[in-house]
Design a protein around this motif. Structure first.
Motif, PDB file in Angstrom:
ATOM      1  N   GLY A   1       0.817  -1.210   0.000  1.00  0.00           N
ATOM      2  CA  GLY A   1       0.000   0.000   0.000  1.00  0.00           C
ATOM      3  C   GLY A   1       0.846   1.252   0.000  1.00  0.00           C
ATOM      4  O   GLY A   1       1.803   1.397  -0.776  1.00  0.00           O
ATOM      5  N   LYS A   2       0.523   2.176   0.912  1.00  0.00           N
ATOM      6  CA  LYS A   2       1.239   3.450   0.997  1.00  0.00           C
ATOM      7  C   LYS A   2       2.505   3.355   1.848  1.00  0.00           C
ATOM      8  O   LYS A   2       3.261   4.327   1.953  1.00  0.00           O
ATOM      9  CB  LYS A   2       0.323   4.517   1.584  1.00  0.00           C
ATOM     10  N   ALA A   3       2.717   2.215   2.506  1.00  0.00           N
ATOM     11  CA  ALA A   3       3.900   2.046   3.354  1.00  0.00           C
ATOM     12  C   ALA A   3       5.148   1.867   2.495  1.00  0.00           C
ATOM     13  O   ALA A   3       5.077   1.563   1.296  1.00  0.00           O
ATOM     14  CB  ALA A   3       3.714   0.845   4.273  1.00  0.00           C
ATOM     15  N   THR A   4       6.295   2.053   3.137  1.00  0.00           N
ATOM     16  CA  THR A   4       7.587   1.918   2.466  1.00  0.00           C
ATOM     17  C   THR A   4       8.235   0.597   2.861  1.00  0.00           C
ATOM     18  O   THR A   4       8.159   0.180   4.027  1.00  0.00           O
ATOM     19  CB  THR A   4       8.506   3.084   2.840  1.00  0.00           C
ATOM     20  N   ILE A   5       8.888  -0.052   1.890  1.00  0.00           N
ATOM     21  CA  ILE A   5       9.523  -1.343   2.146  1.00  0.00           C
ATOM     22  C   ILE A   5      10.975  -1.309   1.684  1.00  0.00           C
ATOM     23  O   ILE A   5      11.320  -0.661   0.681  1.00  0.00           O
ATOM     24  CB  ILE A   5       8.751  -2.482   1.424  1.00  0.00           C
ATOM     25  N   GLN A   6      11.836  -1.971   2.431  1.00  0.00           N
ATOM     26  CA  GLN A   6      13.243  -2.132   2.072  1.00  0.00           C
ATOM     27  C   GLN A   6      13.631  -3.586   2.339  1.00  0.00           C
ATOM     28  O   GLN A   6      13.325  -4.130   3.407  1.00  0.00           O
ATOM     29  CB  GLN A   6      14.138  -1.198   2.887  1.00  0.00           C
ATOM     30  N   VAL A   7      14.283  -4.225   1.375  1.00  0.00           N
ATOM     31  CA  VAL A   7      14.754  -5.604   1.532  1.00  0.00           C
ATOM     32  C   VAL A   7      16.263  -5.610   1.357  1.00  0.00           C
ATOM     33  O   VAL A   7      16.793  -5.135   0.334  1.00  0.00           O
ATOM     34  CB  VAL A   7      14.081  -6.553   0.517  1.00  0.00           C
ATOM     35  N   GLN A   8      16.970  -6.166   2.365  1.00  0.00           N
ATOM     36  CA  GLN A   8      18.428  -6.238   2.343  1.00  0.00           C
ATOM     37  C   GLN A   8      18.866  -7.676   2.591  1.00  0.00           C
ATOM     38  O   GLN A   8      18.127  -8.492   3.158  1.00  0.00           O
ATOM     39  CB  GLN A   8      19.035  -5.329   3.422  1.00  0.00           C
ATOM     40  N   THR A   9      20.091  -7.939   2.202  1.00  0.00           N
ATOM     41  CA  THR A   9      20.707  -9.220   2.525  1.00  0.00           C
ATOM     42  C   THR A   9      21.777  -9.004   3.587  1.00  0.00           C
ATOM     43  O   THR A   9      22.426  -7.945   3.634  1.00  0.00           O
ATOM     44  CB  THR A   9      21.324  -9.879   1.285  1.00  0.00           C
ATOM     45  N   VAL A  10      21.974 -10.007   4.421  1.00  0.00           N
ATOM     46  CA  VAL A  10      22.932  -9.878   5.514  1.00  0.00           C
ATOM     47  C   VAL A  10      24.358  -9.722   4.997  1.00  0.00           C
ATOM     48  O   VAL A  10      25.239  -9.185   5.700  1.00  0.00           O
ATOM     49  CB  VAL A  10      22.811 -11.097   6.456  1.00  0.00           C
ATOM     50  N   ASP A  11      24.583 -10.147   3.766  1.00  0.00           N
ATOM     51  CA  ASP A  11      25.928 -10.014   3.187  1.00  0.00           C
ATOM     52  C   ASP A  11      26.294  -8.563   2.915  1.00  0.00           C
ATOM     53  O   ASP A  11      27.476  -8.243   2.705  1.00  0.00           O
ATOM     54  CB  ASP A  11      26.017 -10.817   1.884  1.00  0.00           C
ATOM     55  N   GLU A  12      25.313  -7.678   2.901  1.00  0.00           N
ATOM     56  CA  GLU A  12      25.591  -6.256   2.694  1.00  0.00           C
ATOM     57  C   GLU A  12      26.267  -5.626   3.904  1.00  0.00           C
ATOM     58  O   GLU A  12      26.873  -4.556   3.797  1.00  0.00           O
ATOM     59  CB  GLU A  12      24.296  -5.509   2.384  1.00  0.00           C
ATOM     60  N   PHE A  13      26.166  -6.269   5.087  1.00  0.00           N
ATOM     61  CA  PHE A  13      26.759  -5.710   6.311  1.00  0.00           C
ATOM     62  C   PHE A  13      28.207  -6.201   6.406  1.00  0.00           C
ATOM     63  O   PHE A  13      28.516  -7.203   7.066  1.00  0.00           O
ATOM     64  CB  PHE A  13      25.958  -6.149   7.533  1.00  0.00           C
ATOM     65  N   THR A  14      29.068  -5.497   5.724  1.00  0.00           N
ATOM     66  CA  THR A  14      30.470  -5.915   5.682  1.00  0.00           C
ATOM     67  C   THR A  14      31.146  -5.830   7.045  1.00  0.00           C
ATOM     68  O   THR A  14      32.149  -6.518   7.292  1.00  0.00           O
ATOM     69  CB  THR A  14      31.229  -5.057   4.667  1.00  0.00           C
ATOM     70  N   TRP A  15      30.645  -5.003   7.924  1.00  0.00           N
ATOM     71  CA  TRP A  15      31.207  -4.869   9.267  1.00  0.00           C
ATOM     72  C   TRP A  15      30.931  -6.095  10.145  1.00  0.00           C
ATOM     73  O   TRP A  15      31.592  -6.296  11.168  1.00  0.00           O
ATOM     74  CB  TRP A  15      30.632  -3.637   9.957  1.00  0.00           C
ATOM     75  N   LEU A  16      29.917  -6.908   9.731  1.00  0.00           N
ATOM     76  CA  LEU A  16      29.543  -8.078  10.530  1.00  0.00           C
ATOM     77  C   LEU A  16      30.381  -9.270  10.071  1.00  0.00           C
ATOM     78  O   LEU A  16      30.067  -9.957   9.102  1.00  0.00           O
ATOM     79  CB  LEU A  16      28.057  -8.379  10.356  1.00  0.00           C
ATOM     80  N   ASN A  17      31.489  -9.507  10.778  1.00  0.00           N
ATOM     81  CA  ASN A  17      32.395 -10.600  10.436  1.00  0.00           C
ATOM     82  C   ASN A  17      32.855 -11.296  11.698  1.00  0.00           C
ATOM     83  O   ASN A  17      32.558 -10.869  12.819  1.00  0.00           O
ATOM     84  CB  ASN A  17      33.583 -10.078   9.617  1.00  0.00           C
TER      85      ASN A  17
END
Length: 645
Positions: A391-407
């Motif tokens: 609907g009028k809400a906003t959505i964002q889809v990410q993958t955990v691989d995008e968080f390069t700091w998380l290692n």
């Protein structure tokens, strides 16, 4: 005949000697006439005071009382206990024939006497009511007696014993009332009786002398089949067919025959004990198998969901690069909007969370959903929301691989999840029986998605507050009020889950370890993940992520707690949790079939925590509709993958 002449001679002499015998004659006349005169006078007095009819009734009742008392005196009587008037009773024997324990003539005479006595009691009660005496007391007494009879009746009811029927004009009404009272107190009374009969029948079939009677065994097995067909899956009397009562009677007659064939009580007790022992052992085995199969079903991805993921992935890669982007990217960091964090690899589950939240939102355009998934499911989930925007809400889809700091150098939990000991713990079959609690072997604990909740400030560096939602929840009301709650300096807002003796810290943490015992209270109340509001500003100031890392390093050998995210959450946010009202978050729909419907209706968020997820076939059916109503089963991909309610 000299003797007769002598007797006649003596009698003549007796009458000739009048003077000698006058005193004797006078005494004889006095002894006969005086009682007659005295009794006649007494009779006049009674007649004057009561009347002739009352006198006869009193005489009759007195004589009956004397005769009854003589009969009662022939039996041993309990001293100091008032004897109540006996009631004519008809019992049923094994052939269902009526046998009366009272002679009909006696019953008729007792009925006449009772009628006369009731008439006298009625006159006495009427006079007392007119005089304002004990009328109210009498009425209260009768009410108490009636209540006591109704309350005591179910207590006297035993399985396999036929109820007595009173011989009176109002017997049918009384039995009907008492039957209704039994149904109110014990709604499954007949079901219990039938199960009890089946148990007794199985005992008889295991007794040697009865097994040798082929005719009786055939009859008993036939009765058992009939009773089992009538019983079926019934849990209350209203589920039983009309034929159930007749079959119960037939089974009772057959059981009585078995008792006549074999009446050795000691052997019966031994057999029952053996049956109880074997049943308990069988129950233990079935419980263990059920736990294992439930865990297996919870871990397994249904074929339909796998099909849906494959079709959506194929459709995503068929799009151009410009078609793969979501609109409204400028809202993703706007602090004035309502932001949600959802970490999941389940397409339908994520869709239900988003759809239900937007459906109940008063201003859906102000709601922003941040979905994070793994690399495998990223294209499928993104394609779903591209084809079905919220609907009028906003959505964002990410993958955990995008968080390069998380290692692994930054996160201790990543090092532990990739260690050889962790893989051995999960994948070596020979250790499967070592851990009594199989839920800790769920591979979801190997997924970093399950631990991302401890890195919210790093994932959303520009936001002040985030509402975390699990993918197994359904939103039923507007959630915007959560952002206005003053948490008094606390970092997390959550609903407590502890009761008298469960869901406290000692359930999740190992208090035999001195490190745990020194720092935490075993009686501290636990709380629930699933719907939590986080103050990210307070989080950063108190270095919550650092506290989490410290305890994860200390638990590298799993000596402080088992795997999972709730135990480290309890430790990390100890004394930093703001308690929300319970109506915000109701749990248990994934394992507890007894959650009240009123409690569910009042809840803002309902949580299917447990193994019986609503998208699985093992789901609790009565809760499933709360979830399925937010799924569009008319969608072409769902139909192609045979996904339906």
């Amino acid at each position: 005949m000299p003797s007769f002449r002598g007797e006649g001679h003596s009698s003549r002499n007796f009458f000739r000697c009048g003077k000698c015998h006058r005193p004797v004659v006078a005494l004889l006349i006095f002894s006969v006439m005086a009682p007659l005169v005295f009794f006649t006078g007494r009779m006049r007095n009674f007649g004057a005071s009561f009347g002739h009819r009352d006198f006869l009734e009193e005489s009759s009742s007195s004589l009956n009382f004397i005769s009854d008392s003589r009969k009662l005196n022939a039996l041993h009587q309990e001293p100091g206990i008032l004897l109540k008037e006996p009631i004519g009773i008809v019992y049923k024997d094994e052939n269902d024939a009526a046998v009366s324990y009272e002679n009909i003539n006696k019953e008729q005479s007792l009925s006449i006497e009772n009628a006369m006595q009731n008439e006298r009691n009625l006159e006495q009660d009427t006079s007392e009511i007119k005089s304002g005496g004990i009328a109210s007391t009498f009425q209260e007494k009768e009410t108490k007696n009636a209540t006591a009879r109704v309350e005591d009746y179910p207590k006297l009811e035993l399985p396999g014993i036929t109820k007595p029927r009173e011989i009176s004009s109002g017997s049918s009404e009384k039995l009907s009332t008492e039957s209704q009272n039994i149904q109110k107190v014990i709604p499954d009374f007949r079901v219990r009786q039938m199960r009890d009969q089946l148990i007794r029948a199985r005992v008889y079939l295991n007794l040697g002398p009865i097994r040798n009677n082929a005719h009786y065994v055939r009859e008993l097995r036939q009765r058992m089949k009939e009773l089992q067909r009538s019983l079926g899956d019934a849990s209350k009397d209203s589920d039983l067919p009309r034929s159930a009562v007749d079959r119960m009677k037939a089974m009772e007659q057959t059981l009585v025959k078995g008792k006549q064939l074999y009446d050795d009580c000691s052997a019966m007790v031994k057999k029952l004990r053996a049956m109880v022992h074997s049943t308990e052992e069988l129950l233990r085995v079935h419980k263990k198998q059920n736990t294992f199969l439930t865990q297996l079903a919870a871990k397994t991805l249904p074929k339909g969901l796998h099909c849906l993921s494959m079709r959506l992935t194929t459709a995503y890669y068929a799009l151009t690069s410009s078609e793969q982007d979501f609109p409204n990217k400028g809202k993703l960091d706007d602090k004035n909007l309502y932001h949600y964090a959802i970490f999941s690899d389940n397409i339908l589950a994520t869709a239900v969370v988003v759809n239900s939240t937007v459906f109940h939102a008063k201003e859906p355009e102000k709601h922003v959903f941040h979905v994070v998934t793994d690399k495998l499911n990223y294209p499928a989930i993104k394609m779903w929301f591209l084809a079905n925007p919220p609907g009028k809400a906003t959505i964002q889809v990410q993958t955990v691989d995008e968080f390069t700091w998380l290692n692994s150098s930054y996160s201790p939990v990543l090092r532990q999840l990739g260690s050889a000991s962790m893989k051995e713990y999960y994948f070596r079959i020979r250790h499967s029986n070592a851990d009594s609690n199989l839920k800790y072997r769920n591979p979801k604990y190997l997924s970093i998605l399950n631990h991302l909740r401890f890195y919210l400030p790093e994932i959303f560096p520009n936001l002040d507050k985030v509402l975390f939602l699990d993918d197994d929840i359904v939103v039923q009301k507007d959630l915007t009020a959560l952002w206005d709650i003053d948490m008094h300096g606390k970092v997390i807002g959550a609903v407590e889950t502890c009761g008298e003796s469960f869901h406290r810290f000692d359930k999740y943490l190992n208090f035999s370890n001195p490190l745990i015992a020194k720092n935490f209270d075993p009686n501290a109340c636990g709380w629930a993940y699933g719907m939590n509001i986080f103050d990210l500003e307070k989080w950063k100031k108190q270095n919550i992520t650092g506290i989490y890392h410290r305890w994860q390093r200390l638990n590298k050998d799993r000596q402080l707690w088992k795997l999972g995210t709730l135990p480290p959450g309890l430790i990390t946010f100890y004394n930093l949790t703001y308690v929300l009202n319970k109506s915000w978050h109701v749990l248990g729909l994934g394992y507890n079939p007894n959650v009240g419907s009123t409690e569910i209706e009042r809840a803002v968020v309902i949580h299917y925590n447990g193994n019986m997820k609503p998208w699985l076939e093992i789901a609790i059916s009565k809760y499933k509709h709360h979830w399925t109503k937010y799924v569009n089963y008319d969608h072409i991909f769902l139909q192609l993958c045979n996904l339906s309610e």
